[in-house]
Design a protein around this motif. Structure first.
Motif, PDB file in Angstrom:
ATOM      1  N   GLY A 111       0.818  -1.213   0.000  1.00 47.73           N
ATOM      2  CA  GLY A 111       0.000   0.000   0.000  1.00 47.73           C
ATOM      3  C   GLY A 111       0.849   1.258   0.000  1.00 47.73           C
ATOM      4  N   TRP A 112       1.904   1.264   0.814  1.00 51.40           N
ATOM      5  CA  TRP A 112       2.786   2.425   0.843  1.00 51.40           C
ATOM      6  C   TRP A 112       3.553   2.560  -0.471  1.00 51.40           C
ATOM      7  N   ALA A 113       4.000   1.434  -1.042  1.00 50.29           N
ATOM      8  CA  ALA A 113       4.728   1.481  -2.312  1.00 50.29           C
ATOM      9  C   ALA A 113       3.853   2.060  -3.421  1.00 50.29           C
ATOM     10  N   VAL A 114       2.570   1.694  -3.420  1.00 50.09           N
ATOM     11  CA  VAL A 114       1.638   2.254  -4.408  1.00 50.09           C
ATOM     12  C   VAL A 114       1.495   3.754  -4.198  1.00 50.09           C
ATOM     13  N   LEU A 115       1.354   4.165  -2.960  1.00 49.44           N
ATOM     14  CA  LEU A 115       1.235   5.597  -2.658  1.00 49.44           C
ATOM     15  C   LEU A 115       2.499   6.335  -3.065  1.00 49.44           C
ATOM     16  N   ARG A 116       3.655   5.753  -2.777  1.00 49.17           N
ATOM     17  CA  ARG A 116       4.930   6.382  -3.124  1.00 49.17           C
ATOM     18  C   ARG A 116       5.075   6.522  -4.638  1.00 49.17           C
ATOM     19  N   GLY A 117       4.785   5.451  -5.379  1.00 45.49           N
ATOM     20  CA  GLY A 117       4.889   5.512  -6.833  1.00 45.49           C
ATOM     21  C   GLY A 117       3.938   6.529  -7.436  1.00 45.49           C
ATOM     22  N   THR A 118       2.738   6.630  -6.865  1.00 43.89           N
ATOM     23  CA  THR A 118       1.746   7.584  -7.368  1.00 43.89           C
ATOM     24  C   THR A 118       2.170   9.019  -7.084  1.00 43.89           C
ATOM     25  N   ILE A 119       2.721   9.257  -5.905  1.00 40.44           N
ATOM     26  CA  ILE A 119       3.190  10.606  -5.548  1.00 40.44           C
ATOM     27  C   ILE A 119       4.300  11.054  -6.494  1.00 40.44           C
ATOM     28  N   VAL A 120       5.268  10.166  -6.724  1.00 37.09           N
ATOM     29  CA  VAL A 120       6.386  10.497  -7.607  1.00 37.09           C
ATOM     30  C   VAL A 120       5.885  10.807  -9.014  1.00 37.09           C
ATOM     31  N   SER A 121       4.983   9.970  -9.528  1.00 38.65           N
ATOM     32  CA  SER A 121       4.469  10.156 -10.885  1.00 38.65           C
ATOM     33  C   SER A 121       3.639  11.424 -11.006  1.00 38.65           C
ATOM     34  N   THR A 122       2.833  11.716  -9.999  1.00 38.78           N
ATOM     35  CA  THR A 122       2.000  12.918 -10.033  1.00 38.78           C
ATOM     36  C   THR A 122       2.869  14.181 -10.013  1.00 38.78           C
ATOM     37  N   ALA A 123       3.911  14.150  -9.196  1.00 39.45           N
ATOM     38  CA  ALA A 123       4.829  15.299  -9.152  1.00 39.45           C
ATOM     39  C   ALA A 123       5.532  15.474 -10.498  1.00 39.45           C
ATOM     40  N   PHE A 124       5.930  14.368 -11.110  1.00 38.73           N
ATOM     41  CA  PHE A 124       6.579  14.450 -12.412  1.00 38.73           C
ATOM     42  C   PHE A 124       5.596  14.929 -13.479  1.00 38.73           C
ATOM     43  N   LEU A 125       4.331  14.520 -13.371  1.00 36.71           N
ATOM     44  CA  LEU A 125       3.306  14.996 -14.302  1.00 36.71           C
ATOM     45  C   LEU A 125       3.177  16.513 -14.219  1.00 36.71           C
ATOM     46  N   ALA A 126       3.292  17.059 -13.011  1.00 38.19           N
ATOM     47  CA  ALA A 126       3.230  18.516 -12.856  1.00 38.19           C
ATOM     48  C   ALA A 126       4.383  19.186 -13.579  1.00 38.19           C
ATOM     49  N   VAL A 127       5.565  18.568 -13.531  1.00 43.72           N
ATOM     50  CA  VAL A 127       6.720  19.106 -14.250  1.00 43.72           C
ATOM     51  C   VAL A 127       6.486  19.043 -15.758  1.00 43.72           C
ATOM     52  N   VAL A 128       5.956  17.915 -16.221  1.00 44.81           N
ATOM     53  CA  VAL A 128       5.668  17.732 -17.646  1.00 44.81           C
ATOM     54  C   VAL A 128       4.665  18.783 -18.120  1.00 44.81           C
ATOM     55  N   ALA A 129       3.638  19.022 -17.308  1.00 43.64           N
ATOM     56  CA  ALA A 129       2.636  20.028 -17.667  1.00 43.64           C
ATOM     57  C   ALA A 129       3.251  21.419 -17.701  1.00 43.64           C
ATOM     58  N   ALA A 130       4.136  21.710 -16.771  1.00 37.36           N
ATOM     59  CA  ALA A 130       4.788  23.016 -16.723  1.00 37.36           C
ATOM     60  C   ALA A 130       5.661  23.258 -17.948  1.00 37.36           C
ATOM     61  N   LEU A 131       6.182  22.168 -18.520  1.00 40.98           N
ATOM     62  CA  LEU A 131       7.015  22.279 -19.719  1.00 40.98           C
ATOM     63  C   LEU A 131       6.178  22.333 -21.002  1.00 40.98           C
TER      64      LEU A 131
END
Length: 253
Positions: A111-131
Motif C-alpha cells: 500500500g505504501w509502495a503504491v502511494l509512493r509511486g503515485t506521488i512520484v508520478s503525479t509530481a513528475f506529471l506537474a513538471v511535464v505540464a509546466a514544460l
C-alpha cells in the motif's frame, strides 16, 4: 485495518526523509531534459504515435518516463528498502510481536509502495505540464494509471525480495529492469523492431505500463488502454497472492 498502520508509519518516516522522493522525481526530469528535450532537437517530431498526429519527441518520451517513475518508486520500496527491513534490521520481527500479521505487513508495504509511486508520478506529471508537454485533458488519467502500475510492480517486488539471498542479488533486479527500461518503447516506437521482437516487447510489463499512460496522455482511449489495464491488474492480483504467501513463509522461517 492493521495494514493501514504500517502505511501511516512509512508516511511519518518520509516526513523526515522527503528528499528521497525528491531524488526519484529529479531522475526522470533529467532524462526528460537530456533525452526528450536535448536529443529531441535532433529527432524533431515522432509520427508513429497513437493519435497519428506528429508530436514533439519530448511529448512522446514524457509518458514513458512517467510510467518508469511509477515502476521505480514502487520497486525501490519493495526490493531495496524492504530487504533491509527483512534481512538486515529485522524490523518485521518486532512488528510481529504486535497485532500485525504477516499479511498485514505485506499489504501495508504494498500500500505504501503504491502511494509512493503515485506521488512520484503525479509530481513528475506537474513538471511535464509546466514544460507544455501535456497535449490532452485525458492526461488526468495518468494519475490512476500510475497507481495501477505501482500496484503491479510493488506486488512483484515483494515476491522478488523474498528470494534474495544477500545484497549482491540486487544486481539481478537491475539486470532485468535496465534493459526493459531501454527497450520497452521508452525512447522510440514499437515499429522500429522486427515483428518477432515486437511480440517480445509487448509482453513486457513496462511496455504495457507505457501504453497505459502514453495513449491517454496523447488524447487516445483505445483498446490498447484496456489491454494494459487488464494485464497490469492480473499481474498485480497474481503477484499479491504469491507475495502474501511468500512473505509469510519467509518471516515464519
Amino acid at each position: 485495518m492493521n495494514a493501514a498502520v504500517l502505511v501511516e508509519r512509512n508516511v511519518m518516516i518520509y516526513k523526515h526523509t522527503w528528499y528521497v522522493l525528491l531524488a526519484e522525481i529529479f531522475e526522470p526530469v533529467l532524462y526528460l531534459l537530456s533525452v526528450g528535450v536535448g536529443i529531441g532537437v535532433l529527432v524533431g517530431t515522432v509520427t508513429d504515435v497513437p493519435n497519428g498526429t506528429p508530436i514533439r519527441y519530448a511529448a512522446f518520451v514524457a509518458p514513458a518516463l512517467l510510467a518508469t517513475a511509477a515502476m521505480n518508486g514502487a520497486m525501490n520500496e519493495t526490493t531495496f528498502l524492504m530487504y533491509g527491513k527483512l534481512k538486515t534490521d529485522r524490523t518485521y520481527e518486532s512488528m510481529l510481536a504486535t497485532p500485525l500479521s504477516e499479511r498485514d505487513i505485506a499489504l501495508g508495504e504494498i500500500g505504501w509502495a503504491v502511494l509512493r509511486g503515485t506521488i512520484v508520478s503525479t509530481a513528475f506529471l506537474a513538471v511535464v505540464a509546466a514544460l507544455g508537454l501535456v497535449t490532452s485533458p485525458w492526461a488526468i488519467l495518468v494519475v490512476p494509471g500510475a497507481a495501477l502500475i505501482a500496484f503491479a510492480f510493488a506486488t512483484a517486488g515483494v515476491v522478488v525480495v523474498t528470494y534474495l539471498r544477500d545484497w549482491q542479488d540486487m544486481q539481478y533486479i537491475q539486470l532485468f529492469m535496465l534493459p526493459m527500461f531501454l527497450f520497452a518503447t521508452t525512447f522510440y516506437p514499437l515499429s522500429v523492431y522486427p515483428r518477432p521482437i515486437q511480440i517480445v516487447v509487448q509482453c513486457l510489463p513496462l511496455y504495457q505500463s507505457i501504453e497505459l499512460l502514453r495513449n491517454p496522455a496523447l488524447g487516445v482511449l483505445s483498446v490498447k488502454v484496456l489491454v494494459a489495464v487488464v494485464y497490469l491488474a492480473v499481474m498485480g492480483a497474481l503477484c499479491l497472492r504469491l507475495a502474501v504467501r511468500r512473505l509469510g513463509a519467509t518471516l515464519a522461517g
